[in-house]
Design an enzyme around this catalytic site. Sequence first.
Site, mmCIF file in Angstrom:
data_model
loop_
_atom_site.group_PDB
_atom_site.id
_atom_site.type_symbol
_atom_site.label_atom_id
_atom_site.label_comp_id
_atom_site.label_asym_id
_atom_site.label_seq_id
_atom_site.Cartn_x
_atom_site.Cartn_y
_atom_site.Cartn_z
ATOM 1 N N GLU A 1 0.816 -1.225 0.000
ATOM 2 C CA GLU A 1 0.000 0.000 0.000
ATOM 3 C C GLU A 1 0.849 1.274 0.000
ATOM 4 O OE1 GLU A 1 -2.673 -1.162 3.491
ATOM 5 O OE2 GLU A 1 -4.101 -0.326 2.032
ATOM 6 N N TYR B 1 -16.536 26.145 0.696
ATOM 7 C CA TYR B 1 -16.318 24.690 0.610
ATOM 8 C C TYR B 1 -15.267 24.315 -0.427
ATOM 9 C CZ TYR B 1 -20.078 25.212 -2.899
ATOM 10 O OH TYR B 1 -20.853 25.627 -3.945
ATOM 11 N N GLU C 1 -7.941 6.631 10.376
ATOM 12 C CA GLU C 1 -8.188 7.351 11.633
ATOM 13 C C GLU C 1 -7.324 8.619 11.699
ATOM 14 O OE1 GLU C 1 -8.071 4.082 11.392
ATOM 15 O OE2 GLU C 1 -9.316 3.115 12.922
ATOM 16 N N LYS D 1 -12.448 4.112 2.602
ATOM 17 C CA LYS D 1 -11.505 3.502 1.647
ATOM 18 C C LYS D 1 -12.335 2.516 0.827
ATOM 19 C CE LYS D 1 -6.881 1.962 2.516
ATOM 20 N NZ LYS D 1 -5.924 1.323 3.438
#
Length: 126
Positions: free
Chosen positions: A28, A60, A80, A105
């Site tokens: 990854e 935004y 996290e 994900k």
Amino acid sequence: MSKTIKNTDFVKIKGLKVDAVIGVFDWERKIKQPLLIDVSMATDITKAGKSDDIQDAINYKEVCDDITELCQQTKAMLIERLAELIAEHILSKYNTTQVEVSVAKPTAIPEADAVAVQIVRTSTAS
Ligand SMILES: Nc1nc2c(c(=O)[nH]1)N=C([C@H](O)[C@@H](O)CO)CN2
């Protein structure tokens, strides 16, 4: 008798797609994977609703650009970590006292539509 009206308004971002290095496994660390990010910022929109002026609003577009840069630069192990950094950044820079952040994900677990974390962070007066 006069009435006091209390508003609970939000500026939201839904499904912001960011390609970034993310994950705990060696493979990854060598690729980019898509992240889908939702943000909800509690903010009184009354002033912007009256003035029609972007200076009175949480922009935004600016928030999306910040999140994209933060995710791509951090190269975090865990979703996290990204959720915490995004919440921290928004609370410190924008006119909001409570933010909800979800980081998903969508390709991490082939058998699942997505895996995600969702946090709510509130700024405390210092
Ligand atoms: N709570 C979490 N669990 C896992 C995470 C994560 O970020 N938060 N990440 C992984 C791997 O990187 C995974 O996405 C590879 O498929 C595993 N568990």
